[in-house]
Every structure is written in C-alpha cells, then in structure tokens.
Design a protein around this motif. Sequence first.
Motif, PDB file in Angstrom:
ATOM      1  N   MET A 116       0.820  -1.221   0.000  1.00 38.71           N
ATOM      2  CA  MET A 116       0.000   0.000   0.000  1.00 38.71           C
ATOM      3  C   MET A 116       0.853   1.270   0.000  1.00 38.71           C
ATOM      4  O   MET A 116       0.555   2.237  -0.698  1.00 38.71           O
ATOM      5  CB  MET A 116      -0.917  -0.009   1.218  1.00 38.71           C
ATOM      6  N   ASP A 117       1.931   1.258   0.785  1.00 39.72           N
ATOM      7  CA  ASP A 117       2.762   2.467   0.884  1.00 39.72           C
ATOM      8  C   ASP A 117       3.521   2.723  -0.417  1.00 39.72           C
ATOM      9  O   ASP A 117       3.621   3.860  -0.882  1.00 39.72           O
ATOM     10  CB  ASP A 117       3.771   2.336   2.032  1.00 39.72           C
ATOM     11  N   GLN A 118       4.030   1.632  -0.980  1.00 37.16           N
ATOM     12  CA  GLN A 118       4.777   1.800  -2.243  1.00 37.16           C
ATOM     13  C   GLN A 118       3.860   2.328  -3.341  1.00 37.16           C
ATOM     14  O   GLN A 118       4.240   3.188  -4.136  1.00 37.16           O
ATOM     15  CB  GLN A 118       5.383   0.458  -2.680  1.00 37.16           C
ATOM     16  N   MET A 119       2.623   1.805  -3.342  1.00 35.05           N
ATOM     17  CA  MET A 119       1.686   2.279  -4.369  1.00 35.05           C
ATOM     18  C   MET A 119       1.337   3.750  -4.143  1.00 35.05           C
ATOM     19  O   MET A 119       1.270   4.544  -5.097  1.00 35.05           O
ATOM     20  CB  MET A 119       0.421   1.425  -4.396  1.00 35.05           C
ATOM     21  N   ALA A 120       1.148   4.117  -2.888  1.00 32.83           N
ATOM     22  CA  ALA A 120       0.815   5.517  -2.580  1.00 32.83           C
ATOM     23  C   ALA A 120       1.946   6.422  -3.089  1.00 32.83           C
ATOM     24  O   ALA A 120       1.697   7.489  -3.671  1.00 32.83           O
ATOM     25  CB  ALA A 120       0.611   5.675  -1.083  1.00 32.83           C
ATOM     26  N   GLU A 121       3.172   5.969  -2.903  1.00 34.71           N
ATOM     27  CA  GLU A 121       4.318   6.773  -3.340  1.00 34.71           C
ATOM     28  C   GLU A 121       4.336   6.886  -4.877  1.00 34.71           C
ATOM     29  O   GLU A 121       4.578   7.954  -5.439  1.00 34.71           O
ATOM     30  CB  GLU A 121       5.600   6.096  -2.845  1.00 34.71           C
ATOM     31  N   ARG A 122       4.037   5.754  -5.516  1.00 35.31           N
ATOM     32  CA  ARG A 122       4.005   5.753  -6.987  1.00 35.31           C
ATOM     33  C   ARG A 122       2.947   6.740  -7.498  1.00 35.31           C
ATOM     34  O   ARG A 122       3.161   7.475  -8.460  1.00 35.31           O
ATOM     35  CB  ARG A 122       3.721   4.334  -7.488  1.00 35.31           C
ATOM     36  N   ILE A 123       1.807   6.761  -6.823  1.00 40.01           N
ATOM     37  CA  ILE A 123       0.727   7.664  -7.251  1.00 40.01           C
ATOM     38  C   ILE A 123       1.181   9.113  -7.102  1.00 40.01           C
ATOM     39  O   ILE A 123       1.040   9.932  -8.017  1.00 40.01           O
ATOM     40  CB  ILE A 123      -0.572   7.385  -6.448  1.00 40.01           C
ATOM     41  N   HIS A 124       1.779   9.404  -5.954  1.00 40.35           N
ATOM     42  CA  HIS A 124       2.263  10.763  -5.725  1.00 40.35           C
ATOM     43  C   HIS A 124       3.254  11.172  -6.812  1.00 40.35           C
ATOM     44  O   HIS A 124       3.142  12.244  -7.429  1.00 40.35           O
ATOM     45  CB  HIS A 124       2.911  10.866  -4.338  1.00 40.35           C
ATOM     46  N   ASP A 125       4.219  10.297  -7.091  1.00 40.30           N
ATOM     47  CA  ASP A 125       5.279  10.649  -8.048  1.00 40.30           C
ATOM     48  C   ASP A 125       4.746  10.813  -9.469  1.00 40.30           C
ATOM     49  O   ASP A 125       5.120  11.741 -10.184  1.00 40.30           O
ATOM     50  CB  ASP A 125       6.371   9.564  -8.044  1.00 40.30           C
ATOM     51  N   THR A 126       3.860   9.887  -9.866  1.00 39.82           N
ATOM     52  CA  THR A 126       3.414   9.942 -11.267  1.00 39.82           C
ATOM     53  C   THR A 126       2.426  11.084 -11.511  1.00 39.82           C
ATOM     54  O   THR A 126       2.478  11.735 -12.563  1.00 39.82           O
ATOM     55  CB  THR A 126       2.807   8.590 -11.713  1.00 39.82           C
ATOM     56  N   VAL A 127       1.553  11.337 -10.548  1.00 44.60           N
ATOM     57  CA  VAL A 127       0.617  12.458 -10.744  1.00 44.60           C
ATOM     58  C   VAL A 127       1.404  13.773 -10.733  1.00 44.60           C
ATOM     59  O   VAL A 127       1.163  14.673 -11.543  1.00 44.60           O
ATOM     60  CB  VAL A 127      -0.521  12.449  -9.688  1.00 44.60           C
ATOM     61  N   THR A 128       2.390  13.876  -9.840  1.00 43.36           N
ATOM     62  CA  THR A 128       3.222  15.090  -9.814  1.00 43.36           C
ATOM     63  C   THR A 128       3.921  15.271 -11.163  1.00 43.36           C
ATOM     64  O   THR A 128       3.952  16.363 -11.732  1.00 43.36           O
ATOM     65  CB  THR A 128       4.298  14.986  -8.698  1.00 43.36           C
ATOM     66  N   HIS A 129       4.457  14.170 -11.694  1.00 42.41           N
ATOM     67  CA  HIS A 129       5.146  14.235 -12.986  1.00 42.41           C
ATOM     68  C   HIS A 129       4.191  14.718 -14.084  1.00 42.41           C
ATOM     69  O   HIS A 129       4.539  15.603 -14.874  1.00 42.41           O
ATOM     70  CB  HIS A 129       5.703  12.843 -13.317  1.00 42.41           C
ATOM     71  N   ALA A 130       2.986  14.122 -14.100  1.00 47.21           N
ATOM     72  CA  ALA A 130       1.994  14.506 -15.126  1.00 47.21           C
ATOM     73  C   ALA A 130       1.637  15.983 -14.967  1.00 47.21           C
ATOM     74  O   ALA A 130       1.555  16.729 -15.945  1.00 47.21           O
ATOM     75  CB  ALA A 130       0.749  13.635 -15.003  1.00 47.21           C
ATOM     76  N   ARG A 131       1.460  16.411 -13.735  1.00 46.55           N
ATOM     77  CA  ARG A 131       1.042  17.790 -13.489  1.00 46.55           C
ATOM     78  C   ARG A 131       2.146  18.791 -13.851  1.00 46.55           C
ATOM     79  O   ARG A 131       1.882  19.927 -14.235  1.00 46.55           O
ATOM     80  CB  ARG A 131       0.616  17.918 -12.029  1.00 46.55           C
ATOM     81  N   ASN A 132       3.414  18.338 -13.773  1.00 45.17           N
ATOM     82  CA  ASN A 132       4.503  19.224 -14.196  1.00 45.17           C
ATOM     83  C   ASN A 132       4.492  19.435 -15.707  1.00 45.17           C
ATOM     84  O   ASN A 132       5.042  20.404 -16.216  1.00 45.17           O
ATOM     85  CB  ASN A 132       5.861  18.647 -13.771  1.00 45.17           C
ATOM     86  N   LEU A 133       3.852  18.484 -16.423  1.00 46.09           N
ATOM     87  CA  LEU A 133       3.778  18.616 -17.882  1.00 46.09           C
ATOM     88  C   LEU A 133       2.508  19.339 -18.332  1.00 46.09           C
ATOM     89  O   LEU A 133       2.513  20.050 -19.324  1.00 46.09           O
ATOM     90  CB  LEU A 133       3.794  17.219 -18.534  1.00 46.09           C
ATOM     91  N   CYS A 134       1.423  19.095 -17.608  1.00 47.04           N
ATOM     92  CA  CYS A 134       0.106  19.535 -18.090  1.00 47.04           C
ATOM     93  C   CYS A 134      -0.740  20.041 -16.922  1.00 47.04           C
ATOM     94  O   CYS A 134      -0.748  19.422 -15.849  1.00 47.04           O
ATOM     95  CB  CYS A 134      -0.559  18.309 -18.740  1.00 47.04           C
TER      96      CYS A 134
END
Length: 520
Positions: A116-134
């Motif tokens: 659960m924690d690893q997935m939460a971290e993945r969500i944080h990182d990928t959404v942040t990455h997407a938001r930095n683009l768009c």
Amino acid sequence: MTDKTRVLIFDTTLRDGEQSPGATMTHEEKLEIAQMLDEMGVDIIEAGFPIASEGDFRAVSEIAKQAQNATICGLARANYKDIDRCWEAVKHARSPRIHTFIGTSPLHRAIPNLDMDQMAERIHDTVTHARNLCDNVQWSPMDATRTEHDYLCRVVEIAIKAGATTINIPDTVGYTAPRESADLIRMLIEKVPGADEIIFATHCHNDLGMATANALAAVEGGARQIECTINGLGERAGNTALEEVVMAIKVRGDIMPFHTSVDTTKIMNISRRVATVSGFPVQFNKAIVGKNAFAHESGIHQDGMLKNAETFEIMRPTDIGLSETSLVMGKHSGRAALRAKLKELGFELAENQLNDAFVRFKDLADRKKEVYDDDLIALVRQNDAAEDRLKLKHLKVVCGTDGPQTADMVIEIDGQDRTIHATGDGPVDASFNAVKQAFPHKARLQLYQVHAVTEGTDAQATVSVRLEEDGRIATGQSADTDTVVASVKAYVNALNRLLVRREKSAPGDDVKSVNYKDAG
Ligand code: KIV
Ligand code: ZN
C-alpha cells in the motif's frame, strides 16, 4: 466549474471502446469519429492510449491538432515513460489532458507487487510528474469499486495533493449497483480533504447491465463527469452508453436537475457511424439508438400515437436526429431528391461522392421497388476506395441441394484481372475460397454477420466481416440485394483494409499488446 448542474461528458469510444476485441478502427475512421464527437459538444474526448502503438500515438496527436472545442485526453499507466509519451501526443491540443491510472484494489495491487505504501508513493510521483507537464490531469484508481474505502480515500487525497484536477472512480469490472455507486462518490466528497476543489468522474462497465444506472447514480452522489462511449462500445459488456445518459438527463430533468452540452440531434448519426466502423452492430431494441427504439407496431400503440405522440413516446425521434417522416425513394427520384434525403439523414456529400452514390442508388432502385432510409444509409456507407488493391468484378455462384456449390469469379488484383473457379460448403464458402485462391493470405475469419436492412425478400443484406492476421484486425462491410455478393464485397473490403495495415505497421503494432494491468 461554477455551474453545479452541468455534467461533463467524457467520451472514451476511441480508447475504451476501440480497445474491445475486434472494434479496431482505422486512422481515418478515428479522426472522423473524433470530429463528430467534437462537433456534437462532447466536453472531453479520450482519443487513445499513446504508448500502446505508433498508430495510437499518431491518432491521438492528430485528433489533438484537429479538435476545435473538446479537451483531448490520452491514457497513460502510472510510469514516467507512458506519461511522457501521452503528453507528446496531447500537447498539440488547445486543451490537453493527461489521464493516468493504477489498479488500487487488493487484486490489482498484487500485479505490480507493490504494497500500500509503495503504491501511494508511486501515485504521488506519477501524478506530480503529469502535473509538471500539463495543467489538466485526471487520475483513476482502477477497480475503485472493489478497493478498501480507507485506502481509496488515502490515495485520492494523495492524487489531489499531487495536482490531479479530475478524479475518476472506475467500476472496472461492472460490479457496483446504483445506490452503492452514489454512496461511494458521496463518501469521497465528504471524507477527502480538497475534494471540493476537483471534479469527480464516474466510469462504469456494463457487466451486470447497470452501467447507465450506476453513472446516473454517481451524478446524484456528486460526480460531475460521466465517462461513456457511443452505443456503449467497450471492453466485455461495454461502457455506459453516451446516448443513454445524455437522453436520460434531458428527458428526466424533473428528477435529475442537470444538463450536458451535447447536441442530441447528432446522436443517431454518430451511432450509425460508430456501428459501421467498429463492426459492432446496434441491437434492434437498444435504448435510444436501436432500430426499434421508436417503432410502434401493435394496433393499440399505433392508434395512440396517431392521436397524441406522447401516449407512447417520452421523447421525439427528432430529438436524436431521426427524421419524422420516412420519405420513400424510388427509381424516378432524381439527384436533387437524393441529395436532400441524404442531408436529412446527416450525410453532406461532396459532388463526386454524390455522383457515385447516385449511380449506386439508381442501380439499387432498379432492383428494389422502394428504397428506404436504411437502404440509403447502407449504400452511402459502402466503403470501396479507388486505392483498393482487390476489386470484385464478376461473380456467379451455383447452389442448390446437390452440392458442391461453386463460385466463378473475376477479381482485379493490383490492376490485373484473375479468373477463378472454386467450390465450397455453400455459396458463401465457395466464394470466399475463390478470393483465397486468387489472393492467398493467412487471415482468419473472426466474424461473419448478415442483416436484412429492411423487410421483404428484395431487402438489401448488409454483411460485416472481421479478419485477423498476426494480431491485426480489420472489418469490412457491404450491402447488396444479393447476399452472396454483399458477403464477398465485405470480405474483399476487410482484406483491403488489412493490407493497408500490413503496409503501415510492423506485426503486433496495431495490437493492444500493452498490458493494462501493468503499472510499472
Ligand atoms: O475500466 C477502467 O478501469 C478503465 C481505466 C483505465 C480508467 O478503463
Ligand atoms: Zn474502462
């Protein structure tokens, strides 16, 4: 969004719909459907899954460039490579959106083997990455309806904090029911900090036949975006049907005080087009767009309808773009009448297309007493193209009780006529064997479907053929008063499309070979 009664319509015909086995569309067809969606007032078009193939990438990029009104969205799994590729495709749009997702239910978490924690971290990182683009990022916890509520609240909060502007709650396996669907959205809005800053979307599959009801219930619960497809096309039993939710909201405004921006008079036309290009016919009694949806056959119904249409009709055929009268055309009808009739049916043809259609119309009218709207639609939809490598020129079949049945065929292949005699188990089999002899290929017949366009023994048959070769799929269609001729033309049409795909892509390129469940 300030208007709390506005429900955004997110169409995923070109992504979730096209992803359903056999519904593959050509590049040109995708652009055409996207344009129709854009013109009918859909708010967001999910144009494809850019990392899945070169073809998907190209389609999403071009749809992004051509769209005039709608936001153009692409799908990406929860990894930087997918998200970067998605951005490369959608960035051309006036209003681009990245849609990234990961499976959050216990079954889906097990696949990438994240706790659960690893997935939460993945969500944080990928959404942040997407938001930095768009600026416009949608995030989906796949299989949300089977995710533990506490964990769902936790990951939705993380996605919002990381910059997601829309949170989509998918019922990936069509498991939920209306009350539960409403309660889930309500619970998220109540419990998740920041929930009132973003839009909640609902994405329902129809495995238990509840996709439309579940989507509307989610709106009651506070969702303001419905994800849907034309004709309910989609994986397995399909998605929520756009025409159903849009018309339900329009007709039952008394109990659902919402509105959408969709021009409902364009529904019938796009429904027919999607049925044709996907090769998935609409069932006769399908709500809103089925052939019988506005047909009144019983005496009691007809009598009531003549006195007052509202006796048995809760909406007018014209609301979805069907013409009120069915003006019958015949062999004395001229070009101007054909043009007017086709316009009424939603087809604006260029002069050369009209000339071509007129020749075929005259030919049909010679063979058939009355030419109905459905005949004309079938006729216009015949998609032979000048650049086709194979063209059927002549066909004679012999059939009867004492087989074998035979087919004598002349078929033009790359400009050269070939004459073939073949036998088979029935006239269609003999004719298909003749095509195979003339042009050997290893494509497998996946679907062969015949429908009578109208009633009567002189009715046209529309035939759909789906072929598969090395994972590439192509659908062909044709209509003729002779069922065998329609069958061979549909087969040849599918083969021509397959050949185009063979030239344009490496084996497997067109296939949705990317594993949707793979988050990594
Ligand atoms: O059904 C589903 O969960 C999906 C996601 C990719 C949103 O289509
Ligand atoms: Zn889906």
